[in-house]
Design an enzyme around this catalytic site. Sequence first.
Site, short mmCIF file in Angstrom:
data_model
loop_
_atom_site.label_atom_id
_atom_site.label_comp_id
_atom_site.label_asym_id
_atom_site.label_seq_id
_atom_site.Cartn_x
_atom_site.Cartn_y
_atom_site.Cartn_z
N LYS A 44 0.85 -1.19 0.00
CA LYS A 44 0.00 0.00 0.00
C LYS A 44 0.89 1.24 0.00
O LYS A 44 1.94 1.25 0.65
CB LYS A 44 -0.90 -0.01 1.24
CG LYS A 44 -1.89 1.15 1.31
CD LYS A 44 -2.80 1.02 2.52
CE LYS A 44 -3.85 2.13 2.56
NZ LYS A 44 -4.78 1.98 3.71
N SER A 96 -9.90 -0.64 6.27
CA SER A 96 -9.27 -0.37 4.97
C SER A 96 -8.56 -1.54 4.33
O SER A 96 -8.16 -1.46 3.17
CB SER A 96 -8.30 0.81 5.09
OG SER A 96 -9.00 1.98 5.40
N SER A 134 -9.47 1.89 2.28
CA SER A 134 -8.59 2.70 1.47
C SER A 134 -7.49 1.91 0.75
O SER A 134 -6.79 2.46 -0.09
CB SER A 134 -7.95 3.78 2.34
OG SER A 134 -7.16 3.18 3.37
#
Length: 945
Positions: free
Chosen positions: A531, A630, A606
């Site tokens: 990420k 997320s 996210s």
Amino acid sequence: MAHVPYSSPPVRLPSIKKTKELSQRIGIDLSEEEVAEYRDLMKDIIGCYNEIEKLPEITLPVKYPRLPGYRPTAEENPLNAWYWKTNISGAPKGILRGKRIVMKDTIAVSGVPMMGGSWVMEGYVPEFDATVVTRVLDAGGTVAGKALCEDWCVSGVSFLAAKGPTLNPHNNRHSAGGSSSGCAVLVAKGEVDMAIGGDQGGSVRLPASCCGIIGLKPTHGLVPYTGAQALDPTVDHLGPMARNVKDCALLLEAIAGYDDGLDQRQSPTIVEEKYTDALKFKTLDNITIGLLKEGFEQDNSEQVVNELVRTALQKITKMKATVTDVSVPLHKQGFGSGHKGFYSISMMDAVGRGIQSQADDLPPPVKSAWMLGEYMKHEYRGRFYGKAQNLRRLLRAEFDKVFQEVDVIAMPTIPFRTPELQRKGASISDGTYSSPPVRLPSLKKTKELAQRIGIDLSQEEVAEYRDLMKDIIGCYNEIEKLPEITLPVKYPRLPGYRPTAAENPFNAWYWKTDIKGASEGLLQGKRIAMKDTIAVSGVPMMGGSWVMEGYVPEFDATVVTRVLDAGGTVAGKAVCEDWCVSGVSYMAAKGPTLNPCAYTHSAGGSSSGCAVLVAKGEVDMAIGGDQGGSIRLPASCCGIIGLKPTHGLVPYTGAQAMEPTNDHLGPMAKNVKDCALLLESIAGYDDGLDQRQNPTIVGEKYSDSVECENLKNITIGLLKEGFEQQDCDDRVNSIVKSAVSKMSTLLLAKIVDVSVPLHNQGKNIRWCMAHQGISDTMLRGGCVGSGHKGFYSTSMMDAVGRGLQSQPDDLSPAVKRVWMLGEYMKHEYRGRFYGKAQNLRRLLTAEYDKVFQKVDVIAMPTIPFKTPKLPAKNTSVSALLKEAGRNLANTSPFNATGHPALTINAGFIDGLPVGMMLVGRMFDEKTLLKVAYAYEQLQQYTVFP
């Protein structure tokens, strides 16, 4: 008509207030109606900027893998000549094979910090190699590091560098010359064989003269300046420095030549030559040397210097050279943008943000030059710059006339003896002058500080309190001299690249890399995406936000090192939502991430890019971040496995922090076994570097424990409140209950109903923690926070702070709301609701733990409704924000408590995946993975769309 989804704009339309300020700044007086009209007229053109932002730009190549190196200690750096040490090896053969070359710290070396001698630039790490760096490496040389230089090169001495004065190797009390001071000292001391310096007014030649080495400023344009910090293109030069002329010629030979139009200073007719061949001669009988009269008659000329130079030139006559006097009276008068070369966007961002946030930290010469430059441009319309450029042509013509008579002109490099370093005070014991990293605030700033915290001071008190700060500010300036710890970077790499739209159809990649780890281990042969909130040394990181774009960390997050130690390959950085403040996939600065099952729908957030890349098989696994769901939300939307481990099990060290009590990193994979394998590789205590961990935390052999014949010793609790959320879809509930039922009928698990009424308040508890926590840690705290004894990424703190000071309007609507509300609650309500939410977190944890006395796993829908569509382009901010947080009801309570929670696909509605969330006891990931794996085996008999 095609659905055009919402996308966060890189260039926003200025507000009415900003438009009026712009018109006033350029001297145009507009009525309120005209201001609004001209603002509307900007819309279409701003659309052009937003369109080109979508296109990947060119960058300079990085051909040779490297580690980032380190900042040496004072013991390793007694003359303060090094800024950074590296050991980047080039080609196996070439004219520089075996030579160690240092670069002035205005020359970009990919993955290596670069501050240009200035506090304003500290923390910048370029993602490209300057052309001269590539040419040195192509020629077989080794880049040994970055040499200290004067603050933005606006100095011919060696005491204005941000990191302190560079000392002359012949006499430590004297200047080493500038601005390429570190280069000259390192060559003179034999710590390197050669150096490449920059010269805009003598900055290669002055320090070379002071340190007694060879320094050559080549013909303007002969050596490409591409990828170096520019001062003024008409005077910028890069050139070789060495202990002997042959090495100087060798280095020039390696770096000279045309750069394919990337450097505005060059013409296509420039060619490199075999300069070393010119050294093969017996006499100088065809050479005439002119002694420049004006060069020996400067206002501050010293006779002893003139005599030394004349004596040296007389020695040359023994080789049959002719020496004659010449004169160029105009010699004593010698003294932007708009080009088609390479533009370093990351450097432009770093400089712009640094200037906007830290202009007061510039040294006196830079402030003086900037103020005078602005004054001359705005008061005198730049005409004197134009006149000076025209006179430059006259001066060149005068010298060219002389060169019709002589081959070389000679004069003293510096017309006087090398001066002593400036002293701090009246006596030597006060020490040499050093540019302070922390300046004493002005009287005006001191008064503003007092007013900001509610203290009313008289003018006399303002001056008194300012004086009282002096000693403490001295402490800050002392610790700045000490090298700090950082996280290790063990595996060489190239920086990778930003993929094109054709290579990135779901907009899931931010950056692609191919960083190989150990030759064996649990993850051998596995490709893992990170990420884009997880630091990978030398690889750009923007955390989904325009405000962070251009930041390149110089360290690897602990999970990155652990993946590489386990034999994995880091395949790149995955797109995430703007600073992770969103549970959907349309708030990322680089545009929406598309769901691989239905392009018009959200991929969840996210960690949206991670989920999509795993689902599409572009990577085997990913590491996501989870503060409210997320990892689990996008995993649910994309039909993969996503595990938020127990809080603290996986170290967060080196990742962008939001709120430490909510922060989690965890594995995402296509199957449970891979998820367990990745968890096994990254879990465990991090030696006190992560505040979220306690020393008792240990990782386990999770992959060995997943397989089982049945679940007859497992009790699964169906959480009543998890199936009764306000927006719940009966079809989702039915699919999840059916999945749990299969584990009963086919795997012999015991199923019971359980209830935790406080679960319905879990989202509220987590939101009240998150808003102020995000404000304090992520925004005010530079994504690191304060008050803990873990690792602090000071470069990330700088990047966040400068970005927020210069571009707060470019934050997404979700981040703006969180920040404003966090500030409001802290200042108006003294943070008591944050404290209350933290206390309630303990109650919520206890309520779940009571249930875990009766059951092994709790089950519920990950998201209680079908994955929504991406919003249309012109959706209101209110609608955007409502959808962005609507799906957190079941996931976020477990960020507050820290219980491990995993999502696994349970079925589909209209072709869109539905996730089932399984929650376990603290640190009982083994049971959670075992139940998920057993259910996964049932899925092999189901045909998925």
